[in-house]
Design a protein around this motif. Structure first.
Motif, PDB file in Angstrom:
ATOM      1  N   PRO A   1      15.583  25.813   8.485  1.00 16.47           N
ATOM      2  CA  PRO A   1      16.680  26.438   7.001  1.00 16.47           C
ATOM      3  C   PRO A   1      15.964  27.342   6.343  1.00 16.47           C
ATOM      4  O   PRO A   1      15.559  26.858   5.589  1.00 16.47           O
ATOM      5  CB  PRO A   1      17.178  24.602   6.937  1.00 16.47           C
ATOM      6  CG  PRO A   1      15.585  23.730   7.200  1.00 16.47           C
ATOM      7  CD  PRO A   1      15.243  24.319   8.008  1.00 16.47           C
ATOM      8  N   TYR A   2      15.429  28.523   6.332  1.00 19.33           N
ATOM      9  CA  TYR A   2      14.608  28.890   5.603  1.00 19.33           C
ATOM     10  C   TYR A   2      16.022  29.257   4.390  1.00 19.33           C
ATOM     11  O   TYR A   2      14.711  30.205   3.406  1.00 19.33           O
ATOM     12  CB  TYR A   2      14.399  30.071   6.236  1.00 19.33           C
ATOM     13  CG  TYR A   2      13.095  30.936   5.831  1.00 19.33           C
ATOM     14  CD1 TYR A   2      11.912  30.473   6.678  1.00 19.33           C
ATOM     15  CD2 TYR A   2      13.211  32.511   5.244  1.00 19.33           C
ATOM     16  CE1 TYR A   2      11.494  31.365   5.784  1.00 19.33           C
ATOM     17  CE2 TYR A   2      12.059  33.161   4.783  1.00 19.33           C
ATOM     18  CZ  TYR A   2      10.981  32.323   4.641  1.00 19.33           C
ATOM     19  OH  TYR A   2      10.022  33.139   4.841  1.00 19.33           O
ATOM     20  N   GLY A   3      16.327  28.832   3.691  1.00 19.09           N
ATOM     21  CA  GLY A   3      17.253  29.583   2.804  1.00 19.09           C
ATOM     22  C   GLY A   3      16.833  28.316   1.956  1.00 19.09           C
ATOM     23  O   GLY A   3      16.560  29.278   0.804  1.00 19.09           O
ATOM     24  N   PHE A   4      15.828  26.937   2.097  1.00 16.63           N
ATOM     25  CA  PHE A   4      15.649  26.344   1.044  1.00 16.63           C
ATOM     26  C   PHE A   4      14.256  27.174   0.504  1.00 16.63           C
ATOM     27  O   PHE A   4      13.719  27.416  -0.824  1.00 16.63           O
ATOM     28  CB  PHE A   4      14.699  25.151   1.926  1.00 16.63           C
ATOM     29  CG  PHE A   4      14.101  24.807   1.027  1.00 16.63           C
ATOM     30  CD1 PHE A   4      14.191  23.479  -0.068  1.00 16.63           C
ATOM     31  CD2 PHE A   4      12.595  24.311   0.855  1.00 16.63           C
ATOM     32  CE1 PHE A   4      13.770  22.794  -0.696  1.00 16.63           C
ATOM     33  CE2 PHE A   4      11.946  24.052   0.449  1.00 16.63           C
ATOM     34  CZ  PHE A   4      12.345  22.826  -0.427  1.00 16.63           C
ATOM     35  N   ALA A   5      13.087  27.631   1.674  1.00 20.45           N
ATOM     36  CA  ALA A   5      12.347  28.696   1.395  1.00 20.45           C
ATOM     37  C   ALA A   5      12.527  30.522  -0.271  1.00 20.45           C
ATOM     38  O   ALA A   5      11.660  30.362  -0.459  1.00 20.45           O
ATOM     39  CB  ALA A   5      11.247  29.391   2.507  1.00 20.45           C
ATOM     40  N   ILE A   6      13.562  30.739   0.665  1.00 23.70           N
ATOM     41  CA  ILE A   6      14.179  31.707   0.371  1.00 23.70           C
ATOM     42  C   ILE A   6      14.450  31.341  -1.082  1.00 23.70           C
ATOM     43  O   ILE A   6      13.926  31.303  -2.336  1.00 23.70           O
ATOM     44  CB  ILE A   6      15.080  32.107   0.384  1.00 23.70           C
ATOM     45  CG1 ILE A   6      15.052  33.073   2.093  1.00 23.70           C
ATOM     46  CG2 ILE A   6      16.025  32.919  -0.457  1.00 23.70           C
ATOM     47  CD1 ILE A   6      16.569  33.433   2.717  1.00 23.70           C
ATOM     48  N   ALA A   7      15.250  30.160  -1.681  1.00 24.94           N
ATOM     49  CA  ALA A   7      15.417  29.151  -2.864  1.00 24.94           C
ATOM     50  C   ALA A   7      14.638  29.048  -3.882  1.00 24.94           C
ATOM     51  O   ALA A   7      14.477  29.417  -4.442  1.00 24.94           O
ATOM     52  CB  ALA A   7      16.917  28.271  -2.561  1.00 24.94           C
ATOM     53  N   ALA A   8      13.212  28.354  -3.013  1.00 22.56           N
ATOM     54  CA  ALA A   8      11.690  28.358  -4.222  1.00 22.56           C
ATOM     55  C   ALA A   8      11.699  29.605  -4.023  1.00 22.56           C
ATOM     56  O   ALA A   8      11.203  29.991  -5.359  1.00 22.56           O
ATOM     57  CB  ALA A   8      10.943  27.186  -2.904  1.00 22.56           C
ATOM     58  N   GLY A   9      11.382  31.206  -3.537  1.00 19.83           N
ATOM     59  CA  GLY A   9      11.040  32.211  -3.661  1.00 19.83           C
ATOM     60  C   GLY A   9      11.828  32.187  -4.874  1.00 19.83           C
ATOM     61  O   GLY A   9      11.470  32.855  -5.953  1.00 19.83           O
ATOM     62  N   ALA A  10      13.289  32.066  -5.074  1.00 15.75           N
ATOM     63  CA  ALA A  10      14.156  32.681  -5.994  1.00 15.75           C
ATOM     64  C   ALA A  10      13.922  32.393  -7.114  1.00 15.75           C
ATOM     65  O   ALA A  10      13.737  32.713  -9.079  1.00 15.75           O
ATOM     66  CB  ALA A  10      15.676  32.820  -5.161  1.00 15.75           C
ATOM     67  N   LEU A  11      13.633  30.980  -7.286  1.00 17.27           N
ATOM     68  CA  LEU A  11      13.513  30.369  -8.632  1.00 17.27           C
ATOM     69  C   LEU A  11      11.657  30.222  -8.861  1.00 17.27           C
ATOM     70  O   LEU A  11      11.576  29.861 -10.375  1.00 17.27           O
ATOM     71  CB  LEU A  11      14.107  28.705  -8.399  1.00 17.27           C
ATOM     72  CG  LEU A  11      15.492  28.549  -7.916  1.00 17.27           C
ATOM     73  CD1 LEU A  11      14.731  26.710  -7.650  1.00 17.27           C
ATOM     74  CD2 LEU A  11      16.166  28.550  -8.892  1.00 17.27           C
ATOM     75  N   ALA A  12      11.264  30.872  -8.183  1.00 21.38           N
ATOM     76  CA  ALA A  12       9.851  30.599  -9.528  1.00 21.38           C
ATOM     77  C   ALA A  12       9.380  32.036  -9.045  1.00 21.38           C
ATOM     78  O   ALA A  12       8.786  32.454 -10.219  1.00 21.38           O
ATOM     79  CB  ALA A  12       8.400  30.411  -7.541  1.00 21.38           C
ATOM     80  N   ALA A  13      10.742  32.824  -8.797  1.00 26.28           N
ATOM     81  CA  ALA A  13      10.108  34.737  -9.983  1.00 26.28           C
ATOM     82  C   ALA A  13      11.519  34.725 -10.692  1.00 26.28           C
ATOM     83  O   ALA A  13      11.317  36.024 -11.236  1.00 26.28           O
ATOM     84  CB  ALA A  13      10.446  35.389  -8.108  1.00 26.28           C
ATOM     85  N   PHE A  14      12.466  33.914 -11.379  1.00 29.80           N
ATOM     86  CA  PHE A  14      13.654  34.261 -11.699  1.00 29.80           C
ATOM     87  C   PHE A  14      13.136  34.506 -13.264  1.00 29.80           C
ATOM     88  O   PHE A  14      13.607  35.518 -14.004  1.00 29.80           O
ATOM     89  CB  PHE A  14      14.837  32.856 -11.663  1.00 29.80           C
ATOM     90  CG  PHE A  14      15.560  33.467 -12.091  1.00 29.80           C
ATOM     91  CD1 PHE A  14      16.511  34.813 -12.254  1.00 29.80           C
ATOM     92  CD2 PHE A  14      16.352  32.689 -13.492  1.00 29.80           C
ATOM     93  CE1 PHE A  14      17.299  34.955 -13.554  1.00 29.80           C
ATOM     94  CE2 PHE A  14      17.067  32.639 -14.369  1.00 29.80           C
ATOM     95  CZ  PHE A  14      18.011  34.422 -14.050  1.00 29.80           C
ATOM     96  N   PRO A  15      11.812  33.396 -13.474  1.00 31.04           N
ATOM     97  CA  PRO A  15      11.340  33.498 -15.036  1.00 31.04           C
ATOM     98  C   PRO A  15      11.152  34.787 -15.329  1.00 31.04           C
ATOM     99  O   PRO A  15      11.131  34.903 -15.957  1.00 31.04           O
ATOM    100  CB  PRO A  15      10.425  32.509 -15.157  1.00 31.04           C
ATOM    101  CG  PRO A  15      10.918  31.340 -13.856  1.00 31.04           C
ATOM    102  CD  PRO A  15      11.556  32.288 -12.809  1.00 31.04           C
TER     103      PRO A  15
END
Length: 173
Positions: free
Chosen positions: A147-161
């Motif tokens: 479920p690669y959406g989990f990794a995409i979400a983690a990357g998105a949340l790390a980069a958003f700030p």
């Protein structure tokens, strides 16, 4: 514009990304409405965050680049269709240079997730998985997708700030 309204618009991104990641882990699907909501909320959030029109144009360009990259990864069988759409919608919100953090964290998290799933899917773990929820059993099924959406979400949340919209949200606090 009212700070509360701005905060709600800018908070749309992390909220929807978290929902997408959790949905992918528990059901192996990322509903289209999540990616569509991210796309629809982008321009109002960008305007609420004070982005100038040229900056919005650059964000849109990066979203298109992320869409092409997501389509290529889907065509190669590396990710699913929902992952590709989420990847593009997230790219739209993050833009440059936050995309570097996004790509790095997504890749590292995806690799860690794959290793964790390989361990979970090993024969010695099977007895421990039997009593868990159905979605957890599916994660532990040998040969099942990642479920690669989990990794995409983690990357998105790390980069958003570090993204323009994330910085705008921090400025409201």
């Amino acid at each position: 514009m009212l700070p509360l309204f701005q905060t709600l618009l800018l908070s749309t991104f992390p909220a929807l990304v978290i929902v997408a990641g959790m949905r992918d882990v528990t059901s192996y699907t990322i509903p289209n409405w999540i990616s569509l909501a991210l796309i629809a909320a982008f321009v109002p959030a960008a305007l609420a965050g004070g982005l100038a029109l040229p900056a919005i144009g650059l964000q849109l360009a990066f979203g298109v680049i992320a869409l092409v990259a997501g389509m290529a990864m889907f065509a190669l069988g590396w990710i699913g269709g929902g992952d590709a759409k989420l990847f593009a919608a997230v790219g739209l919100w993050l833009g440059w240079p936050a995309s570097l953090t996004y790509l790095a964290v997504t890749g590292v998290t995806g690799g860690a997730l794959a290793v964790a799933l390989l361990s979970l899917r090993s024969l010695w773990m099977r007895p421990y998985v039997q009593g868990g929820p159905q979605w957890f059993g599916r994660l532990a099924t040998p040969g099942e997708n990642v479920p690669y959406g989990f990794a995409i979400a983690a990357g998105a949340l790390a980069a958003f700030p570090g993204s323009p919209l994330g910085l705008a949200l921090q400025g409201l606090a």
